[in-house]
Design a protein around this motif. Sequence first.
Motif, PDB file in Angstrom:
ATOM      1  N   SER A  13       0.883  -1.186   0.000  1.00  0.00           N
ATOM      2  CA  SER A  13       0.000   0.000   0.000  1.00  0.00           C
ATOM      3  C   SER A  13       0.909   1.222   0.000  1.00  0.00           C
ATOM      4  O   SER A  13       1.024   1.950   0.986  1.00  0.00           O
ATOM      5  N   VAL A  14       1.562   1.439  -1.117  1.00  0.00           N
ATOM      6  CA  VAL A  14       2.753   2.279  -1.176  1.00  0.00           C
ATOM      7  C   VAL A  14       2.479   3.720  -0.759  1.00  0.00           C
ATOM      8  O   VAL A  14       3.282   4.335  -0.049  1.00  0.00           O
ATOM      9  N   ARG A  44       4.901  -4.761  -5.951  1.00  0.00           N
ATOM     10  CA  ARG A  44       4.557  -3.735  -4.983  1.00  0.00           C
ATOM     11  C   ARG A  44       5.605  -3.665  -3.864  1.00  0.00           C
ATOM     12  O   ARG A  44       5.916  -2.585  -3.368  1.00  0.00           O
ATOM     13  N   TYR A 287      -0.455   4.574  -7.025  1.00  0.00           N
ATOM     14  CA  TYR A 287       0.582   3.552  -6.935  1.00  0.00           C
ATOM     15  C   TYR A 287       1.383   3.476  -8.233  1.00  0.00           C
ATOM     16  O   TYR A 287       2.624   3.466  -8.225  1.00  0.00           O
TER      17      TYR A 287
END
Length: 436
Positions: A13-14, A44, A287
């Motif tokens: 969940s950058v 991710r 993202y």
Amino acid sequence: MTAPKVVLVGAGSVVFTQGLLADLFSFPELRAARIALHDIDPERLATAEAATRYIADRRGARPEVSAHTDRRMALADADFVLNLVQIGMNEATRTDFDVPARYGLSQTIGDTLGIGGIFRALRTFPFLKALGEDILAVCPDAWLLNYTNPMAMNVQYLTEATGLDRVVGLCHSVHWTLHDLCRLVGAPFDEVTFTAAGVNHQAWVLRFEHRGENLYRRLDALIDDDPQLRRRARVDMYRRLGYFPTETSEHSSEYVPWYLGRREEIERLRLPVGAYLGISDENLTAYADTRDALAAGSALTVEGTMEYAPQIIHSVVTGRPRAVYGNVPNRGLIENLPDRGTVEVPCLVDGSGIRPTRAGRLPAQLAALNRAYLSVNDLVVRAALEDDPRHIRHAAMVDPATAAALPVERIWDLCDEMVQAHAALLQPSLRAPLSA
């Protein structure tokens, strides 16, 4: 404690990870922290690692950074574990909206209560149990700071299913509600005295003062003079209940039976049905933009977010006392709410850890609404703990917004379809459709 180890679970969940790390590295005492990143998505995870190193460099920090697809390796010897996961990602979120919409059920955010909240919890519980078991095995003294919604259901499940006793759920709604209220009434946030308590996304501002002045009087005058302010669900709730709720109108409208089941109320209060689908798409875009910028060597914006987790870590490490709002098992903290429920109350933090404070009794009308909310939570948690799929239907039946919009037979039909849609993510005992 020196060089604490901080583990971010769901680090992919950058965008949220970036904000937390920008806050963390703003403290000189934490710039050499050990940061372990975990995600099951290698791309991710790689993006999160690159973003961490970039933010550290911009903040003048020199952390020890590691990235892991193996969760136990990431957790080994952790002091703090931040849970950021979203089980099922955007595909599951879209199911949470699309299936109920076919039954005529309107949702705005769908992450806390209602059909969306119920099924988000049920698909998260198996992960939470595994996470709790890993923490007990490799870092039993760590503080688990949960950001994953539905907050209150997840904290209750974690504490009851795993036995962990260092679990605190964190949410920014109290801080930003008071921040925005202060701006609205023209009072400096740093000089305002306030107290809130209740449940996550439905806590209440019980005290709101500046140098002895009750700021609710200023707010009342503004609302009386501005018809547009009166077209907000939480302002409508405040006018009728006497205390301001600590979440947005989009959220607040989902936890009561009065608004989303009526087209005229949706229009009067300008409620954005399906809003979270747009937010989810924006998160995917954000993202991708971050990933592409890092790959191209382009600059990223590094901004703090005023989240509680970095402040808690700093206070525990340095001993500096702070007060934050946390979601914890009630156990008498709010006297007229169920003990098993998760409540949101002020917590004191220092070198000894996180200590919730007693809030006493809520005004009767507020406690009544919170008890309805906690009744849904308890039934969802019981469904998982007792392997009882009927409790999923019971939770939907007593959910205020769902019960106001659908007859009971349609509620059961909807639950059957949702169970089938999410079956692969649910514990096996909860996957079968049921007849009444």
